[in-house]
Design a protein around this motif. Structure first.
Motif, mmCIF file in Angstrom:
data_model
loop_
_atom_site.group_PDB
_atom_site.id
_atom_site.type_symbol
_atom_site.label_atom_id
_atom_site.label_comp_id
_atom_site.label_asym_id
_atom_site.label_seq_id
_atom_site.Cartn_x
_atom_site.Cartn_y
_atom_site.Cartn_z
ATOM 1 N N GLY B 233 3.258 -51.578 -23.415
ATOM 2 C CA GLY B 233 1.580 -51.500 -23.446
ATOM 3 C C GLY B 233 1.067 -52.930 -22.933
ATOM 4 N N TRP B 234 1.526 -53.914 -23.132
ATOM 5 C CA TRP B 234 1.053 -55.113 -22.759
ATOM 6 C C TRP B 234 1.152 -55.075 -21.342
ATOM 7 N N THR B 235 2.096 -54.790 -20.682
ATOM 8 C CA THR B 235 2.061 -54.669 -19.236
ATOM 9 C C THR B 235 0.679 -53.864 -18.661
ATOM 10 N N MET B 236 0.537 -52.758 -19.273
ATOM 11 C CA MET B 236 -0.598 -51.775 -18.770
ATOM 12 C C MET B 236 -1.729 -52.466 -19.316
ATOM 13 N N GLN B 237 -1.649 -53.202 -20.556
ATOM 14 C CA GLN B 237 -3.401 -53.903 -20.977
ATOM 15 C C GLN B 237 -3.642 -54.833 -20.019
ATOM 16 N N MET B 238 -2.891 -55.294 -19.111
ATOM 17 C CA MET B 238 -3.266 -56.430 -18.154
ATOM 18 C C MET B 238 -4.199 -55.878 -17.303
ATOM 19 N N ARG B 239 -4.218 -54.411 -17.209
ATOM 20 C CA ARG B 239 -5.342 -53.581 -16.165
ATOM 21 C C ARG B 239 -5.062 -54.378 -14.846
ATOM 22 N N PRO B 240 -3.917 -54.336 -14.088
ATOM 23 C CA PRO B 240 -4.065 -54.972 -12.938
ATOM 24 C C PRO B 240 -4.962 -54.149 -11.785
ATOM 25 N N PHE B 241 -5.589 -55.156 -11.093
ATOM 26 C CA PHE B 241 -6.559 -54.239 -9.933
ATOM 27 C C PHE B 241 -7.749 -53.795 -10.560
ATOM 28 N N ALA B 242 -8.058 -53.592 -11.812
ATOM 29 C CA ALA B 242 -9.132 -53.019 -12.314
ATOM 30 C C ALA B 242 -10.399 -54.044 -12.403
ATOM 31 N N GLU B 243 -11.609 -53.295 -12.670
ATOM 32 C CA GLU B 243 -12.657 -54.027 -12.327
ATOM 33 C C GLU B 243 -12.754 -54.646 -13.900
ATOM 34 N N GLY B 244 -13.005 -55.761 -14.260
ATOM 35 C CA GLY B 244 -12.798 -56.324 -15.474
ATOM 36 C C GLY B 244 -11.349 -56.516 -15.794
ATOM 37 N N GLY B 245 -10.524 -56.248 -15.070
ATOM 38 C CA GLY B 245 -9.166 -56.480 -15.440
ATOM 39 C C GLY B 245 -8.313 -57.686 -15.363
ATOM 40 N N ASN B 246 -7.141 -57.442 -14.713
ATOM 41 C CA ASN B 246 -6.323 -58.618 -14.362
ATOM 42 C C ASN B 246 -6.324 -59.856 -15.562
ATOM 43 N N ARG B 247 -6.453 -59.279 -16.826
ATOM 44 C CA ARG B 247 -6.492 -59.981 -17.990
ATOM 45 C C ARG B 247 -5.350 -60.809 -18.278
ATOM 46 N N TRP B 248 -5.289 -61.921 -17.788
ATOM 47 C CA TRP B 248 -4.249 -62.969 -17.748
ATOM 48 C C TRP B 248 -3.803 -63.380 -19.168
ATOM 49 N N TRP B 249 -4.810 -63.407 -20.181
ATOM 50 C CA TRP B 249 -4.618 -63.777 -21.784
ATOM 51 C C TRP B 249 -3.636 -62.837 -22.097
ATOM 52 N N VAL B 250 -3.443 -61.654 -21.738
ATOM 53 C CA VAL B 250 -2.378 -60.751 -22.254
ATOM 54 C C VAL B 250 -1.187 -61.050 -22.370
ATOM 55 N N LEU B 251 -0.810 -62.019 -21.335
ATOM 56 C CA LEU B 251 0.688 -62.690 -21.071
ATOM 57 C C LEU B 251 0.881 -63.543 -22.143
ATOM 58 N N ALA B 252 -0.028 -63.966 -23.116
ATOM 59 C CA ALA B 252 0.097 -64.722 -24.337
ATOM 60 C C ALA B 252 1.128 -63.852 -25.259
ATOM 61 N N LEU B 253 0.804 -63.030 -25.190
ATOM 62 C CA LEU B 253 1.523 -61.894 -26.222
ATOM 63 C C LEU B 253 3.205 -61.830 -26.055
ATOM 64 N N PRO B 254 3.530 -61.523 -24.438
ATOM 65 C CA PRO B 254 4.997 -61.615 -24.591
ATOM 66 C C PRO B 254 5.539 -62.915 -24.479
ATOM 67 N N LEU B 255 4.830 -63.918 -24.243
ATOM 68 C CA LEU B 255 5.173 -65.397 -24.547
ATOM 69 C C LEU B 255 5.359 -65.782 -26.048
ATOM 70 N N ALA B 256 4.521 -65.339 -26.818
ATOM 71 C CA ALA B 256 4.614 -65.533 -28.156
ATOM 72 C C ALA B 256 5.622 -64.901 -28.869
ATOM 73 N N LEU B 257 5.806 -63.840 -28.460
ATOM 74 C CA LEU B 257 7.280 -62.834 -28.864
ATOM 75 C C LEU B 257 8.462 -63.609 -28.417
ATOM 76 N N LEU B 258 8.374 -64.059 -27.273
ATOM 77 C CA LEU B 258 9.655 -64.783 -26.947
ATOM 78 C C LEU B 258 9.920 -66.189 -27.665
ATOM 79 N N VAL B 259 8.731 -67.177 -27.949
ATOM 80 C CA VAL B 259 8.848 -68.174 -28.621
ATOM 81 C C VAL B 259 9.402 -67.842 -30.394
ATOM 82 N N VAL B 260 8.788 -66.765 -30.743
ATOM 83 C CA VAL B 260 9.105 -66.495 -32.114
ATOM 84 C C VAL B 260 10.548 -65.746 -32.358
ATOM 85 N N ALA B 261 10.772 -64.864 -31.344
ATOM 86 C CA ALA B 261 12.056 -64.214 -31.293
ATOM 87 C C ALA B 261 13.388 -65.352 -31.045
#
Lengths: 300, 545
Positions: B233-261
């Motif tokens: 879902g996070w991959t899709m939530q980055m909304r690549p190419f979309a208007e108002g998309g390319n939401r880079w801050w979404v990448l914080a979620l997998p990185l946070a999961l990486l740190v916690v896990a």
């Protein structure tokens, strides 16, 4: 005596590797037969051919009077096998594995099974993934000896067992031998083979190099002698059949071909023997003699 | 320097050396699939109008949204993200979980970790090295996806967002696998847990997209909130190419999961002994039950875990599909354009809308059941290679009996799973339309149309096992993957018709009304011939470790 296993000129190749190169093996019914050879000499390959797991390229193979490839299932009812490397199903317990092998072989003696589990101090309720190598071997050994069969094919069955369990294993072999059953025992443990086997075959690079009773084989080898004399010893190294002489003036150690032992002793008496000890040839020496040049080659 | 991480670099190099073929193959085939999907777009939906038309239908079709994604716009970049990105994220996920388990729990299970642990390496070096390698692989994967998209003429920022989204999903699943590796004693079980998380993430994302909200323009969507629970879902939530998309801050979620896990995995690893899991082994029965004491009983015992896992997944999935059918039913009244798209998905032709929907869904179930069957039929090879087959075949168990037992258990499992799917869908949908009996009969018929194609793949598995045992596992999975790329996905990827004919799934009638005897008979015959040939070859060959 009828033969339980009869192999002649057996050849088995894997790609370009010639694993068995004209191997011969005769095992008579009712004997315990030692099967010796260094790692990679073809012992396990021979056993797999005997069990119909591999197909011989050429040569004649007869097992309990049948063809091990064609009559595999019928013959397997009459034999029990302990592999050298016992791998069990991690999520089955040892007890389950023993019952399974017994049942697939055509039934097992429950009382004997329980008695063997006691004797080998095995916990049958543990899952196989928690067993050590020795304990996995115990599972295979118990399953084999709890089966009522004519022939036991044992491929280095005790390599992971402690000395107490080794003794229990030797007792099992003697019991089945006493009942007139046949055992083919591939082993690296010379004391085990000397203690148990009636006859021995030694193989090397896929060929049989020696076969016979231990007494016959000993005759082919050398006795080590250590001697102390009053007079200085001379000329010992020139005698026929005498090797590896290590002498000070009045003390010598040497090895002598068993056939020349008497002559050597007669020669020594002229120097006035004060003490003498001799060690009979051990199987280990016999073995090392056959593979000595291989070892030397490895060092070089 | 002596820390818990001493030796990480050496172990990472060892892992790279072991994976020098495997990881590049995963990465390149994933990248190739993405590139292929992007280029197919130019021939399939060349104009903006084409793309707008298909999206207008898609947003009203939960089944399409479930297997694609919530659309963000009509540009070719957005369409590529809609069509293939979630699938690429699954592939990155499996690549990552398999690799992490391979270099952690599998090393412990085989005793390799013990030998390594006795040398001068730190306690956490093994896990760290595995994560370094897998994170690196995902970075490479993401970069290559971005490069191929830029090469196809897409904007750089969106291409990078798409690549980063896929790579980040892979990294998130690597973190999940790091925890799973601490829990169980066997690598199989750890792989199972990690794969279940990947599958559940895809499913959660699918449901969230299927029940998303259509924006006022009528062709783009906002996913429902559960999308935020899934790394895919996070991959899709980055909304690549979309208007108002390319939401880079979404990448914080997998990185946070990486740190916690990873912190959790280190904490767990510090609390247990090497080789042990947190979920301890209980003692089992000291005697075998009579049910185990036959080749068939042994085969069932060895395969039942696999069957149970797939059975639960297929059962749950079918319940979800059955409930989605209600939504489709409601839509039909409102929008007739839906029918055409669903019919395309179901393999063409014009059908009653619900027939087509269930046909398309059953094709997916058929794919899952085929996956189960192929995995189950890899078991004999694992037994042979692990030298567990040898002592069994040295008993009075013939080769045909032994292999036949495995085939019988696996095939019976596949038949049961198709039935289970039909019953689960019929329960949810049939009860809601007050026609349980009728729906059950109809759905069972639809489900079992998949059986001949599924069995054809099973025949292939048995034949390869008999003929080329050492290559059987790889070749069978390759055949499995190929039959999907050419079959169900073939039309969407623009594969030529003649190539698509090679896949058994291209010959599977979608609905009972379409069924003719010829393909069913021919595929069943091929399955039988392949299976019989495999048995005969196995009986004649040497056991191969």
């Amino acid at each position: 005596m009828t033969s339980a296993i009869s192999v002649s000129a057996l050849v088995k190749t894997f790609g370009r590797v010639r694993a068995l190169d004209g191997l011969d093996l005769e095992v008579e019914a009712g004997e315990v037969h030692g099967f010796l050879g260094p790692n990679g000499s073809g012992k396990s390959t021979t056993i797999r051919v005997l069990l119909g797991l591999l197909r011989a390229d050429s040569g004649a193979v007869s097992l309990l009077g049948g063809n091990p490839w064609r009559d595999a299932v019928t013959l397997h009812r009459r034999l029990a096998y302990v592999p050298g490397d016992v791998n069990l199903w991690p999520n089955l317990t040892g007890g389950e594995a023993i019952d399974l092998f017994g049942s697939l072989r055509g039934g097992l003696d429950r009382q004997r099974r329980d008695e063997l589990i006691q004797r080998f101090q095995l916990d049958p309720s543990k899952r196989a993934r928690t067993y050590s190598k020795g304990n996995r071997q115990k599972v295979a050994i118990v399953a084999a000896f709890a089966s009522d069969v004519e022939l036991y094919v044992l491929d280095e069955p005790t390599s992971g067992l402690d000395p107490l369990m080794e003794a229990a294993f030797q007792e099992c072999v003697r019991e089945v031998k006493g009942q007139g059953r046949t055992v083919l025992l591939s082993s690296h443990i010379f004391s085990e083979v000397e203690a148990l086997c009636d006859r021995v075959s030694i193989i090397r690079q896929g060929r049989t190099v020696e076969s016979g009773t231990l007494a016959q084989l000993r005759h082919l080898t050398r006795t080590s002698v250590s001697v102390e004399t009053t007079l200085p010893i001379t000329g010992l190294a020139d005698l026929p059949g005498v090797h590896d002489v290590d002498a000070t003036a009045t003390h010598a150690t040497f090895a002598v071909d068993t056939a020349e032992l008497n002559n050597a002793l007669a020669y020594l008496t002229q120097f006035d023997v004060r003490a003498l000890s001799s060690a009979p040839p051990s199987l280990e020496e016999l073995f090392l003699r056959h593979y000595g040049d291989e070892l030397a080659g490895a060092v070089r | 320097m002596n820390s818990a991480f001493t030796g990480t670099g050496r172990l990472a190099r060892l892992a790279l050396r072991r994976d020098r073929v495997q990881l590049p193959v995963w990465i390149l085939s994933t990248v190739a699939l993405g590139a292929f999907a992007r280029s197919a777009l130019d021939t399939q939906y060349p104009t903006e109008a084409d793309r707008l038309a298909v999206l207008r239908v898609a947003v009203d079709t939960p089944a399409v949204l479930m297997f694609r994604a919530a659309p963000t716009g009509t540009s070719t970049g957005e369409m590529t993200a809609f069509g293939i990105l979630a699938f690429l994220a699954i592939l990155a996920g499996f690549m990552s979980t398999l690799a992490v388990i391979r270099h952690t729990r599998q090393n412990e299970e085989t005793g390799r970790a013990e030998m390594i642990g006795a040398t001068a390496v730190g306690r956490h070096a093994g896990l760290t090295a595995a994560l370094v390698v897998v994170v690196g692989a995902n970075v490479v994967l993401g970069a290559l996806i971005a490069l191929t998209l830029v090469g196809a003429g897409e904007p750089a920022a969106g291409s990078l967002a798409a690549g980063a989204g896929v790579g980040a999903a892979g990294i998130a699943f690597a973190a999940v696998a790091a925890v799973a590796a601490q829990l169980t004693q066997s690598a199989r079980a750890a792989n199972g847990i990690a794969a279940a998380v990947v599958g559940a993430s895809y499913l959660v994302r699918g449901v969230a997209d299927a029940f998303g909200e259509v924006r006022p323009n009528g062709y783009t969507m906002t996913s429902a909130w559960p999308s935020w629970l899934s790394p895919i879902g996070w991959t899709m939530q980055m909304r690549p190419f979309a208007e108002g998309g390319n939401r880079w801050w979404v990448l914080a979620l997998p990185l946070a999961l990486l740190v916690v896990a990873v912190a959790a995995a280190f904490a767990l690893a510090g609390r247990r002994d090497v080789g042990m899991g947190l979920l301890a082994d209980r003692p089992g029965p000291g005697q075998a039950s009579p049910a185990l004491l036959s080749p068939l009983g042994l085969a069932w015992r060895l395969q039942r875990g696999t069957a149970l896992g797939w059975g639960i997944a297929i059962g749950v999935f079918s319940l979800v599909l059955g409930s989605m059918a209600n939504a489709v039913d409601d839509l039909v009244a409102e929008n007739s354009g839906v029918t055409g798209t669903i019919n395309d998905l179901a393999g063409g032709g014009a059908h009653a809308i619900m027939d087509a929907f269930f046909g398309a869904m059953m094709a997916t179930i058929g794919a899952l059941v085929a996956g189960y069957l192929v995995q189950a039929l890899m078991r004999p090879r694992a037994e042979e290679a692990g030298t567990r087959a040898e002592p069994v075949l040295a008993t009075a168990t013939g080769r045909l009996t032994w292999l036949g037992g495995h085939i019988a258990v696996a095939t019976a499992g596949a038949v049961a799973m198709l039935g289970l799917a039909a019953v689960a869908m019929a329960l949810v949908y049939g009860l809601s339309v007050h026609d349980l009996g009728g729906q059950l009969a109809h759905l069972a018929g639809t489900a079992y149309l998949q059986l001949p194609a599924v069995l054809t793949l099973a025949g292939l598995a048995v034949a390869l096992f008999g003929l080329v045992p050492r290559f059987a596992v790889g070749l069978t999975w390759f055949g499995f993957a190929l039959s999907f790329v050419l079959g169900p996905y073939g039309a969407l990827l623009g594969v030529p018709e003649s190539l698509r004919e090679l896949s058994p799934f291209s010959h599977t009638p979608a609905v009972p009304a379409d069924a003719t005897a010829a393909p069913i008979v021919v595929m069943s015959a091929i399955a039988l011939v392949l299976g019989a040939a495999g048995l005969a070859w196995f009986r004649r060959r040497d056991l191969a470790t």
